[in-house]
Design a protein around this motif. Sequence first.
Motif, mmCIF file in Angstrom:
data_model
loop_
_atom_site.group_PDB
_atom_site.id
_atom_site.type_symbol
_atom_site.label_atom_id
_atom_site.label_comp_id
_atom_site.label_asym_id
_atom_site.label_seq_id
_atom_site.Cartn_x
_atom_site.Cartn_y
_atom_site.Cartn_z
ATOM 1 N N VAL A 21 -6.435 -0.201 -8.107
ATOM 2 C CA VAL A 21 -6.529 -0.827 -6.779
ATOM 3 C C VAL A 21 -5.385 -1.827 -6.698
ATOM 4 O O VAL A 21 -5.485 -2.969 -7.121
ATOM 5 C CB VAL A 21 -7.903 -1.499 -6.547
ATOM 6 N N LEU A 51 -6.751 -0.716 0.253
ATOM 7 C CA LEU A 51 -6.871 0.704 -0.119
ATOM 8 C C LEU A 51 -8.165 1.320 0.402
ATOM 9 O O LEU A 51 -9.201 0.671 0.457
ATOM 10 C CB LEU A 51 -6.848 0.869 -1.641
ATOM 11 N N LYS A 52 -8.049 2.600 0.750
ATOM 12 C CA LYS A 52 -9.249 3.377 1.073
ATOM 13 C C LYS A 52 -9.637 4.128 -0.192
ATOM 14 O O LYS A 52 -8.861 4.929 -0.716
ATOM 15 C CB LYS A 52 -8.964 4.337 2.224
ATOM 16 N N VAL A 53 -10.834 3.845 -0.654
ATOM 17 C CA VAL A 53 -11.282 4.366 -1.944
ATOM 18 C C VAL A 53 -12.531 5.208 -1.748
ATOM 19 O O VAL A 53 -13.456 4.797 -1.037
ATOM 20 C CB VAL A 53 -11.597 3.194 -2.910
ATOM 21 N N PRO A 98 -5.791 -4.710 -1.639
ATOM 22 C CA PRO A 98 -7.168 -4.708 -1.138
ATOM 23 C C PRO A 98 -7.353 -3.783 0.059
ATOM 24 O O PRO A 98 -8.477 -3.472 0.432
ATOM 25 C CB PRO A 98 -7.419 -6.171 -0.739
ATOM 26 N N TYR A 141 -8.024 9.296 1.448
ATOM 27 C CA TYR A 141 -8.200 8.276 0.411
ATOM 28 C C TYR A 141 -6.944 8.049 -0.427
ATOM 29 O O TYR A 141 -6.297 8.982 -0.872
ATOM 30 C CB TYR A 141 -9.381 8.636 -0.495
ATOM 31 N N CYS A 184 -11.892 -3.268 -0.931
ATOM 32 C CA CYS A 184 -11.503 -1.926 -0.464
ATOM 33 C C CYS A 184 -12.436 -1.425 0.637
ATOM 34 O O CYS A 184 -13.562 -1.892 0.763
ATOM 35 C CB CYS A 184 -11.599 -0.929 -1.621
ATOM 36 N N GLU A 185 -11.942 -0.442 1.394
ATOM 37 C CA GLU A 185 -12.823 0.307 2.298
ATOM 38 C C GLU A 185 -13.364 1.488 1.500
ATOM 39 O O GLU A 185 -12.596 2.292 0.978
ATOM 40 C CB GLU A 185 -12.045 0.801 3.534
ATOM 41 N N ALA A 243 -15.689 -2.186 -6.215
ATOM 42 C CA ALA A 243 -14.641 -1.884 -5.226
ATOM 43 C C ALA A 243 -14.818 -2.754 -3.989
ATOM 44 O O ALA A 243 -13.852 -3.206 -3.375
ATOM 45 C CB ALA A 243 -14.670 -0.400 -4.853
#
Length: 340
Positions: A166, A171-173, A169, A233, A194-195, A189
């Motif tokens: 990561v 990031l799409k996870v 912050p 993602y 993260c989203e 997460a």
Amino acid sequence: MSTMKVLGYSANAVGQKLEPFEYASPELKEHEVRVSITHCGVCHTDIHAIDDYYGITTFPFVPGHEIVGHVTELGPAVIGLKEGDRVGIGWQGRSCGKCEWCLKGETQLCMEIENTTVMVPYGGFSSSVVADYQFAYLLPSTMPSQDAAVLMCAGVTVYSALRTYVTSPALKVAIVGVGGLGHLAVQFARAFGCEITAISSSPAKKEQALGFGADHFIDSNDIDSMQQASFQYDLVVCTATDGIQWERLLNTIKKRGRMVLLGFPDMTFNSTNLVAHDLSVTGSLLGNPPTMREMLSFAQQHGITPMVELMPMSKVNEALRKVKQNEARYRIVLVNEAAE
Ligand SMILES: [Zn+2]
Ligand SMILES: [Zn+2]
């Protein structure tokens, strides 16, 4: 003390049920501690090891590597611990101290990995265990023992990977699998900002996944929803061990994105997505000791709490069956009543 009898639960051959197993506690080496076990979590890796999936199990085999207990004896070279301290011990119980990876501080990658596990000679489904003091972690005093136990393997496994991958912050996870590792991965997460999309083959886990902090939930068997998630993602964290549709999953990763495997699933897939979209697929094993300590204080600071089902250690076979059949919500921790 070296003739002290220990009561554990061992598999005596590949895939067998565990049986009560009495053995003499190993002689303490100079930088080792003996720990009287109060709690031990049940990890899917224990089942893989009983089944000798990794090809390194020797029998009789006492599983268990999410250990919490009290130090009862210390070798003369032990620093920073004293009798009675409450400590956690994870999968790694020692390291060779000489190889390239140990010298870099990445002891979890020790070249002598087969001999470094805390399950050599016998693991945590037992009344006591012996480990190098450098892998016995003092626990925050207010952290419940059953929570700390789960953080020793599941916690550090997900934290270490997220901390590495990561990179922002924003990031799409996606977290694949909402189980022992997955329900913690969602929480960590979330704390990283993260989203998060939780992807699971059990639609019944949706509400809890959202409760753990996921923004979205996808049933992995719903082909339309998986299709709609194409190129969504930056990072896919795969904690599931089976039932994964790999090509469908790879298709959800953004170009140049990454999938990190935390469980040990069997993999087969057509390489088209991987090559055409510049994807990376990587594994991630545990974490080094500084990461373990950082994870413990991060978990405490952010209120990350495993959802734990307690069972007496004498019910170990029932616990293993529940984990195997995906009935654990979300981690079973065995309690050693005799040791409390
Ligand atoms: Zn584990
Ligand atoms: Zn080493």
